[in-house]
Design an enzyme around this catalytic site. Structure first.
Site, PDB file in Angstrom:
ATOM      1  N   ALA A 154       0.823  -1.207   0.000  1.00 59.89           N
ATOM      2  CA  ALA A 154       0.000   0.000   0.000  1.00 59.89           C
ATOM      3  C   ALA A 154       0.859   1.259   0.000  1.00 59.89           C
ATOM      4  O   ALA A 154       0.547   2.248  -0.675  1.00 59.89           O
ATOM      5  CB  ALA A 154      -0.936  -0.009   1.208  1.00 59.89           C
ATOM      6  N   TYR A 155       1.949   1.232   0.759  1.00 58.86           N
ATOM      7  CA  TYR A 155       2.865   2.376   0.792  1.00 58.86           C
ATOM      8  C   TYR A 155       3.480   2.606  -0.586  1.00 58.86           C
ATOM      9  O   TYR A 155       3.509   3.740  -1.086  1.00 58.86           O
ATOM     10  CB  TYR A 155       3.950   2.136   1.831  1.00 58.86           C
ATOM     11  CG  TYR A 155       5.009   3.208   1.887  1.00 58.86           C
ATOM     12  CD1 TYR A 155       4.703   4.486   2.362  1.00 58.86           C
ATOM     13  CD2 TYR A 155       6.314   2.951   1.486  1.00 58.86           C
ATOM     14  CE1 TYR A 155       5.677   5.473   2.418  1.00 58.86           C
ATOM     15  CE2 TYR A 155       7.296   3.923   1.541  1.00 58.86           C
ATOM     16  CZ  TYR A 155       6.974   5.185   2.009  1.00 58.86           C
ATOM     17  OH  TYR A 155       7.943   6.159   2.063  1.00 58.86           O
ATOM     18  N   ALA A 156       3.954   1.538  -1.211  1.00 63.17           N
ATOM     19  CA  ALA A 156       4.547   1.666  -2.545  1.00 63.17           C
ATOM     20  C   ALA A 156       3.525   2.176  -3.546  1.00 63.17           C
ATOM     21  O   ALA A 156       3.847   2.985  -4.426  1.00 63.17           O
ATOM     22  CB  ALA A 156       5.109   0.322  -3.004  1.00 63.17           C
ATOM     23  N   SER A 158       1.034   4.178  -2.928  1.00 64.89           N
ATOM     24  CA  SER A 158       0.853   5.617  -2.702  1.00 64.89           C
ATOM     25  C   SER A 158       1.989   6.414  -3.320  1.00 64.89           C
ATOM     26  O   SER A 158       1.777   7.497  -3.877  1.00 64.89           O
ATOM     27  CB  SER A 158       0.732   5.916  -1.204  1.00 64.89           C
ATOM     28  OG  SER A 158       1.972   5.847  -0.526  1.00 64.89           O
ATOM     29  N   LYS A 159       3.185   5.877  -3.270  1.00 61.53           N
ATOM     30  CA  LYS A 159       4.328   6.590  -3.833  1.00 61.53           C
ATOM     31  C   LYS A 159       4.384   6.460  -5.356  1.00 61.53           C
ATOM     32  O   LYS A 159       4.895   7.342  -6.054  1.00 61.53           O
ATOM     33  CB  LYS A 159       5.616   6.075  -3.194  1.00 61.53           C
ATOM     34  CG  LYS A 159       5.740   6.449  -1.721  1.00 61.53           C
ATOM     35  CD  LYS A 159       5.672   7.951  -1.513  1.00 61.53           C
ATOM     36  CE  LYS A 159       5.972   8.346  -0.087  1.00 61.53           C
ATOM     37  NZ  LYS A 159       6.014   9.823   0.099  1.00 61.53           N
TER      38      LYS A 159
END
Length: 246
Positions: A154-156, A158-159
């Protein structure tokens, strides 16, 4: 306060600590006046301002939620009022919540996307409207978009959205002499990164790069300073500042 008309000024979101603070201090070394932004840690922001002033630079602290246009408009206006305009905007503000995709709490997903995607969009939108000709906008991604470590999905994602909007904005600002790029750090020795990791985990990640060490906030700040200063022919790019990780 009297401000020289030729001074360059920057707003650094998330500038109260970690990579953001290193960026603020590094830009100040180049003679750029800095608005050090904070969301919750006001004391750390004022400490960063004091450190910049002690080194001979100029800085002010500005607060606000990066995802709220009103807050960030006020932050931009404060920097402009103090220093006469804005030439550089650096978006280091972000949050990282880790979980396997199958188990991720969707409230965490929404919280992370609000800061990382909406926050970057709000600040980039204001920057596109207010940065002076010859300026630079620098957003922040992560090398995880390439290394694809488990629990970072999920973090990747978003980036990845940050990288996409950076590419588009660079082309939308055609003719304005404003560069728009993204810096994508690898593992970097900040308190946030080290939190919850065993010594063995840290050592494994340190050896993942051919240079066989973790990055430092100062390493990342050098990349930002290049894009904000002499790197005028680099535009619409993702710069992977990760010591050579795949």
């Amino acid at each position: 306060m009297t401000t020289p008309m030729n001074i360059r000024a920057a707003l650094v979101t998330g500038g109260s600590g970690g990579i953001g603070r290193a960026v603020a201090e590094r830009l100040a070394k180049d003679g750029i006046a800095v608005g050090v932004h904070y969301a919750g840690n006001k004391a750390s922001a004022f400490d960063a301002v004091a450190a910049i002033a002690a080194a001979g630079g100029r800085a002010i602290a500005v607060g606000g939620d990066v995802a709220e246009p009103g807050d960030m408009t006020a932050a931009f206006e404060a920097v402009e009022a103090e220093f006469g305009g804005i030439d550089v905007v650096v978006n280091t503000a972000g949050i990282m919540l880790l979980s396997p995709i199958a188990a991720l709490n969707l409230d965490d997903l929404d919280r992370m996307y609000r800061t990382n995607i909406r926050g970057t969009f709000v600040v980039s939108q204001l920057a596109a409207q207010r940065v002076r000709s010859g300026g630079a906008i620098v957003n922040f991604s992560t090398s995880i978009t390439r290394t694809q470590f488990p629990t970072y999905g999920a973090y990747a994602a978003s980036k990845g959205a940050v990288e996409a909007m950076t590419m588009v904005l660079a082309r939308e600002l055609r003719g304005k002499e404003i560069t728009v790029n993204t810096v994508a750090p690898g593992p970097t020795a900040t308190p946030l990164f080290l939190q919850g990791k065993s010594d063995a985990d840290v050592e494994r990640l340190a050896r993942a790069a051919p240079l066989e060490r973790l990055g430092t906030p100062e390493d990342i700040a050098e990349a930002v300073a290049f894009l904000a200063g002499p790197g005028r022919w680099i535009n619409g790019q993702v710069l992977f500042a990760n010591g050579g990780m795949a």
